[in-house]
Motif scaffolding. Structure first.
Motif, PDB file in Angstrom:
ATOM      1  N   TYR A 658     -26.466 -45.068  34.970  1.00  0.00           N
ATOM      2  CA  TYR A 658     -25.237 -44.589  35.592  1.00  0.00           C
ATOM      3  C   TYR A 658     -24.028 -45.338  35.032  1.00  0.00           C
ATOM      4  N   SER A 659     -24.247 -46.082  33.963  1.00  0.00           N
ATOM      5  CA  SER A 659     -23.159 -46.819  33.332  1.00  0.00           C
ATOM      6  C   SER A 659     -22.207 -45.854  32.655  1.00  0.00           C
ATOM      7  N   SER A 660     -20.935 -46.215  32.611  1.00  0.00           N
ATOM      8  CA  SER A 660     -19.949 -45.347  31.964  1.00  0.00           C
ATOM      9  C   SER A 660     -20.043 -45.406  30.442  1.00  0.00           C
ATOM     10  N   VAL A 661     -21.003 -46.168  29.892  1.00  0.00           N
ATOM     11  CA  VAL A 661     -21.109 -46.280  28.433  1.00  0.00           C
ATOM     12  C   VAL A 661     -21.317 -44.924  27.773  1.00  0.00           C
ATOM     13  N   PHE A 662     -21.952 -43.985  28.468  1.00  0.00           N
ATOM     14  CA  PHE A 662     -22.258 -42.716  27.810  1.00  0.00           C
ATOM     15  C   PHE A 662     -21.007 -41.882  27.554  1.00  0.00           C
ATOM     16  N   PHE A 663     -19.947 -42.108  28.334  1.00  0.00           N
ATOM     17  CA  PHE A 663     -18.694 -41.409  28.062  1.00  0.00           C
ATOM     18  C   PHE A 663     -18.123 -41.853  26.715  1.00  0.00           C
ATOM     19  N   ASP A 664     -18.244 -43.152  26.405  1.00  0.00           N
ATOM     20  CA  ASP A 664     -17.752 -43.674  25.134  1.00  0.00           C
ATOM     21  C   ASP A 664     -18.675 -43.278  23.980  1.00  0.00           C
ATOM     22  N   TYR A 665     -19.981 -43.420  24.207  1.00  0.00           N
ATOM     23  CA  TYR A 665     -20.954 -43.145  23.151  1.00  0.00           C
ATOM     24  C   TYR A 665     -20.914 -41.676  22.723  1.00  0.00           C
ATOM     25  N   ALA A 666     -20.484 -40.812  23.623  1.00  0.00           N
ATOM     26  CA  ALA A 666     -20.401 -39.383  23.302  1.00  0.00           C
ATOM     27  C   ALA A 666     -19.463 -39.115  22.138  1.00  0.00           C
ATOM     28  N   ASN A 667     -18.517 -40.017  21.893  1.00  0.00           N
ATOM     29  CA  ASN A 667     -17.604 -39.847  20.765  1.00  0.00           C
ATOM     30  C   ASN A 667     -18.337 -39.817  19.435  1.00  0.00           C
ATOM     31  N   LEU A 668     -19.520 -40.449  19.376  1.00  0.00           N
ATOM     32  CA  LEU A 668     -20.305 -40.476  18.141  1.00  0.00           C
ATOM     33  C   LEU A 668     -21.176 -39.239  17.968  1.00  0.00           C
ATOM     34  N   LYS A 669     -21.300 -38.437  19.024  1.00  0.00           N
ATOM     35  CA  LYS A 669     -22.097 -37.211  19.003  1.00  0.00           C
ATOM     36  C   LYS A 669     -23.544 -37.482  18.582  1.00  0.00           C
ATOM     37  N   ARG A 670     -24.127 -38.534  19.181  1.00  0.00           N
ATOM     38  CA  ARG A 670     -25.510 -38.894  18.916  1.00  0.00           C
ATOM     39  C   ARG A 670     -26.339 -38.701  20.189  1.00  0.00           C
ATOM     40  N   PRO A 671     -27.677 -38.631  20.076  1.00  0.00           N
ATOM     41  CA  PRO A 671     -28.519 -38.350  21.247  1.00  0.00           C
ATOM     42  C   PRO A 671     -28.438 -39.432  22.327  1.00  0.00           C
ATOM     43  N   MET A 672     -28.482 -38.976  23.584  1.00  0.00           N
ATOM     44  CA  MET A 672     -28.446 -39.869  24.752  1.00  0.00           C
ATOM     45  C   MET A 672     -29.522 -39.460  25.747  1.00  0.00           C
ATOM     46  N   LEU A 673     -30.107 -40.466  26.377  1.00  0.00           N
ATOM     47  CA  LEU A 673     -31.119 -40.236  27.421  1.00  0.00           C
ATOM     48  C   LEU A 673     -30.749 -41.060  28.645  1.00  0.00           C
ATOM     49  N   PHE A 674     -31.054 -40.528  29.829  1.00  0.00           N
ATOM     50  CA  PHE A 674     -30.721 -41.218  31.069  1.00  0.00           C
ATOM     51  C   PHE A 674     -32.017 -41.590  31.794  1.00  0.00           C
ATOM     52  N   TYR A 675     -32.291 -42.904  31.818  1.00  0.00           N
ATOM     53  CA  TYR A 675     -33.502 -43.417  32.472  1.00  0.00           C
ATOM     54  C   TYR A 675     -33.113 -43.826  33.887  1.00  0.00           C
ATOM     55  N   VAL A 676     -33.509 -42.987  34.882  1.00  0.00           N
ATOM     56  CA  VAL A 676     -32.975 -43.129  36.243  1.00  0.00           C
ATOM     57  C   VAL A 676     -34.093 -43.074  37.291  1.00  0.00           C
ATOM     58  N   PRO A 677     -34.982 -44.073  37.325  1.00  0.00           N
ATOM     59  CA  PRO A 677     -36.071 -44.030  38.305  1.00  0.00           C
ATOM     60  C   PRO A 677     -35.600 -44.141  39.749  1.00  0.00           C
ATOM     61  N   ASP A 678     -34.364 -44.630  39.970  1.00  0.00           N
ATOM     62  CA  ASP A 678     -33.858 -44.817  41.341  1.00  0.00           C
ATOM     63  C   ASP A 678     -32.672 -43.903  41.641  1.00  0.00           C
ATOM     64  N   ILE A 679     -32.630 -42.742  41.037  1.00  0.00           N
ATOM     65  CA  ILE A 679     -31.430 -41.900  41.150  1.00  0.00           C
ATOM     66  C   ILE A 679     -31.136 -41.485  42.580  1.00  0.00           C
ATOM     67  N   GLU A 680     -32.167 -41.240  43.390  1.00  0.00           N
ATOM     68  CA  GLU A 680     -31.917 -40.811  44.774  1.00  0.00           C
ATOM     69  C   GLU A 680     -31.198 -41.897  45.557  1.00  0.00           C
ATOM     70  N   THR A 681     -31.677 -43.151  45.414  1.00  0.00           N
ATOM     71  CA  THR A 681     -31.043 -44.274  46.121  1.00  0.00           C
ATOM     72  C   THR A 681     -29.624 -44.480  45.643  1.00  0.00           C
ATOM     73  N   TYR A 682     -29.438 -44.462  44.324  1.00  0.00           N
ATOM     74  CA  TYR A 682     -28.110 -44.725  43.777  1.00  0.00           C
ATOM     75  C   TYR A 682     -27.122 -43.632  44.163  1.00  0.00           C
ATOM     76  N   ARG A 683     -27.583 -42.387  44.100  1.00  0.00           N
ATOM     77  CA  ARG A 683     -26.711 -41.249  44.406  1.00  0.00           C
ATOM     78  C   ARG A 683     -26.357 -41.190  45.886  1.00  0.00           C
ATOM     79  N   ASP A 684     -27.361 -41.412  46.750  1.00  0.00           N
ATOM     80  CA  ASP A 684     -27.177 -41.146  48.174  1.00  0.00           C
ATOM     81  C   ASP A 684     -26.757 -42.362  48.980  1.00  0.00           C
ATOM     82  N   LYS A 685     -27.085 -43.578  48.502  1.00  0.00           N
ATOM     83  CA  LYS A 685     -26.790 -44.773  49.294  1.00  0.00           C
ATOM     84  C   LYS A 685     -25.714 -45.652  48.668  1.00  0.00           C
ATOM     85  N   LEU A 686     -25.897 -46.037  47.402  1.00  0.00           N
ATOM     86  CA  LEU A 686     -25.061 -47.091  46.845  1.00  0.00           C
ATOM     87  C   LEU A 686     -23.656 -46.622  46.471  1.00  0.00           C
ATOM     88  N   ARG A 687     -23.551 -45.601  45.681  1.00  0.00           N
ATOM     89  CA  ARG A 687     -22.241 -45.215  45.190  1.00  0.00           C
ATOM     90  C   ARG A 687     -21.924 -43.747  45.384  1.00  0.00           C
TER      91      ARG A 687
END
Length: 753
Positions: A658-687
């Motif tokens: 969930y780091s904002s690094v992918f917004f910057d890395y997108a400028n290079l137009k290279r492949p990106m993957l999101f490894y998010v084993p805790d997405i439910e907790t992060y989405r619904d509780k933390l932020r």
């Protein structure tokens, strides 16, 4: 005989949602006649301090009425706001913060961290010698939450509630988990009885509560959970007293019994359990479980004393105590053995705790004196002559030579040699500045105070200490450090960071943001969020991020090869950058966060180690030192490398969360993957997220290392292409970034004087 005076007081005696309008009946007591006087409901938002006066209509004797609709409020209602309510007869209320301006409430006490204790209201308050009337409005309505007003367009509720001091307030929420206690009792059989009312009010989701459970949870390295059934009765028969729109809010009377002797305990140490409620809900045919924050008592008048029982278990006396934290009122259960040895241990421990508390108070006084000394010195230094065309730069609290301040610095050094450029550097982080022969001053030193106080410009990418007063002659350029995916500042429902709580965090953030003269935005999407979340009202520079100029201007084989050689990385292997963010609720202490490396490096090396290496780049707030010895030659820790832009440039693939690094890395137009084993907790509780991350992310989301390996292999295929979501993502977030953002910013800020 001396006649006793009337105690000044204002109380909500009637409250009802009538035809989508809130009718309030307020009783006003004063020792002066009420006739021929005009009274107002005075609303003050706790953080922003925006104010509103609404006239009260006299009904009879000392009874007044107010009809309030969401549409009639001229204030801009925003998620997370809290309004304190007063009654006054003076339209220019005292601007000074009232004693209870930051009081806790049953819905605000979400953090386990204890803030400085709010002073208890004295029941025999001294009457002020003033011709004006101003009193905090008390709430004597049993279930005020039932009268909420709804803004359907913004999906927000205006929810009246009773604070833990018995005062009336309004909270602006999309969703609120309500828990109020009527009765708490511990009998001789060691059974705890609880009753009250609870439920979920949501403007976003049509929750239907099917079941409620009481969760007792012991946190720590070895967490323990116990669940107990909760009896519920819908309060539909009471709803008509509070509203006439035929709504059936999901609020229930509840009761529960907890046999404390069923809880797991230890003879070696004390176990502490916290209380939570779990709501098992149906949402359009899908089951969802909503869990409250740690429950608080919500009533400061209830000291909750004497709830202690001692029972023998296997011939060992065990002590059970139901208690509340003195400051935050969090409910808990303490369980420990009650042998003479343990009693002696806790006696000594309590004395030591009191001693440390006294030492802590002394340290607080010392720190306060040091801060005041720094602040006074700063103010005095700011009265010296201004150092014209002097710019002080700081990146991530002085820890790095990086990000937007670096890009602006490098552009100015090359194009504006007439400026004096100084870096603010935290002690222990001087190495890159020495290597590059960059002039710097150690942060918080006397020399730093004088330089900051006299500088004409500050260029900073994170918040400065609150005690730093910005001189009138200084222009403060806040560059910030990321496009927002996670909710920020005023948009956050709950703050789980150490050393603060939701109210304090938001108050401090907006106070700092009020000092900014300019704020850089990378795109229109960010402009809208920054304006609202930071409550920023000055000049927004929508320019793209200067730090990404490097990714456009230096994207070539020569640069990448030189960087790999500088870092001593193999030239014959592809490189994966793993750059996750931090978790608000996982920390060692304030400013130092934990991070559990769930990505299986052993499995990765076994599968792709012959062709790839992986670079780890932790967030600057993460305090972990990973032992990568077993993965030598495959995994490298570059968390302390000076600037992540170089790591972007040399990486063939990015793995993040969930780091904002992918917004910057997108400028290079290279492949990106999101490894998010805790997405439910992060989405619904933390932020929570600002957009549908799972649908709009410019790459796949996975939860297992095996899926990461499959994706890496997929990128090797001749037919591989970036996902369909990438093009609209790029157009929305990267359209301004073409290698000239630094120039745009400098032309705005440094050409206007």
């Amino acid at each position: 005989m001396i006649e006793e005076g009337i105690h000044k007081k204002s109380v909500v005696e009637g409250l009802k949602n009538h035809h989508e309008k809130l009718e309030m009946f307020i009783r006003i007591d004063d020792d002066m006649p009420l006739t021929d006087r005009e009274f107002y409901l005075f609303m003050r938002e706790r953080v922003s301090k925006q104010e509103l006066f609404l006239p009260l209509v006299h009904q009879e004797e000392n009874l007044f009425k107010l009809v309030l609709s969401e549409a009639s409020l001229p204030l801009a209602l925003e998620q997370g706001q809290t309004y304190n309510l007063y009654v006054t007869d003076y339209l220019s209320a005292n601007k000074e913060e009232d004693e209870d301006e930051l009081e806790d409430s049953a819905y605000d006490s979400d953090s386990e961290e204890e803030e400085d204790e709010v002073k208890e209201a004295d029941n025999s308050e001294v009457e002020e010698k003033t011709p004006y009337y101003k009193r905090r409005l008390k709430m004597e309505i049993e279930k005020p939450e039932l009268t909420f007003l709804e803004n359907k367009d913004a999906m927000l509720y205006v929810i009246p509630y009773r604070t833990d001091k018995g005062n009336a307030s309004f909270k602006i929420k999309r969703e609120l988990k309500v828990v109020k206690f009527h009765h708490i009792e511990l009998n001789k059989e060691c059974t705890l009885s609880l009753s009250g009312y609870a439920g979920v009010l949501s403007a976003e989701h049509p929750y239907q509560i099917k079941e409620v459970k009481l969760l007792l949870k012991k946190n720590g390295e070895e967490p323990i959970e116990h669940r107990f059934p909760v009896n519920t009765t819908h309060i539909k028969d009471e709803v008509a007293k509070y509203r006439d729109d035929h709504q059936a809010p999901q609020l229930y009377e509840f009761s529960a019994e907890v046999p404390l002797q069923e809880l797991i305990y230890s003879l070696n140490k004390r176990f502490v359990y916290r209380f939570y409620l779990e709501f098992v809900c149906d949402v359009n045919g899908v089951e969802e479980i909503l869990t409250t924050a740690s429950l608080v008592l919500g009533d400061r008048s209830n000291k909750l004393k004497g709830l202690v029982q001692i029972h023998k278990r296997n011939d060992v006396p065990i002590r059970y105590e139901v208690y509340r934290k003195k400051k935050r009122q969090t409910l808990g259960i303490r369980i420990n053995d009650y042998t003479m040895k343990t009693r002696a241990k806790y006696y000594v421990k309590s004395k030591w705790k009191k001693f440390k508390k006294q030492i802590g108070k002394i340290k607080k006084v010392r720190n306060r004196l040091v801060t005041r000394t720094f602040q006074t010195t700063f103010k005095l230094a700011s009265k010296l002559s201004v150092k014209k065309k002097t710019v002080v730069f700081e990146s991530f609290n002085g820890k790095q030579f990086s990000c937007n301040p670096r890009a602006i610095y490098e552009y100015m050094k090359e194009n504006h040699p007439e400026y004096t450029l100084i870096w603010s550097v935290k002690k222990g982080h001087e190495r890159p500045f020495k290597e590059k022969d960059i002039y710097y001053i150690n942060r918080l030193s006397l020399k730093w105070i004088v330089a900051m106080a006299r500088a004409e410009y500050w260029v900073v990418n994170s918040r400065l200490p609150l005690w730093v007063p910005k001189p009138d002659h200084t222009t403060y350029l806040q560059t910030w450090h990321g496009t927002p995916l996670k909710r920020l500042a005023m948009d956050m429902d709950e703050v789980h960071m150490p050393g603060t709580n939701t109210k304090k965090y938001k108050k401090n953030f907006t106070k700092e943001a009020s000092n900014w003269d300019y704020l850089i935005s990378p795109n229109a999407y960010s402009t809208e969020i920054f304006t609202r979340a930071f409550q920023f009202e000055k000049t927004m520079i929508e320019s793209g991020y200067p730090r990404n100029d490097f990714l456009h201007n230096q994207n070539n084989e020569e640069t990448m090869r030189a960087l790999k050689q500088k870092m001593n990385l193999p030239l014959d292997k592809k490189l994966i950058l793993y750059a996750p963010t931090w978790r608000d609720d996982q920390f060692y202490k304030k400013g130092q966060y934990k991070f559990d490396l769930d990505l299986d490096l052993h499995e990765l090396r076994a599968s792709i180690g012959d062709e790839y290496i992986i670079i780890l780049r932790m967030h600057y707030l993460v305090a972990e030192n990973f032992d990568l010895g077993p993965y030598e030659g495959f995994a490298y820790d570059f968390s302390h490398y000076e600037d992540i832009r170089d790591l972007y440039m040399i990486s063939d693939l990015l793995i993040t969360d969930y780091s904002s690094v992918f917004f910057d890395y997108a400028n290079l137009k290279r492949p990106m993957l999101f490894y998010v084993p805790d997405i439910e907790t992060y989405r619904d509780k933390l932020r929570g997220f600002y957009f549908d991350f799972e649908q709009e992310a410019p790459g796949p989301l996975v939860k297992e290392t095996a899926s990461v390996i499959d994706w890496v292999r997929e990128t090797e295929q001749p037919t591989f292409a970036l996902p369909a979501s990438f093009a609209p993502f790029y157009e929305k977030f990267c359209y301004l970034e073409s290698g000239e953002s630094s120039k745009r910013v400098v032309e705005v800020v440094f050409s206007e004087k």
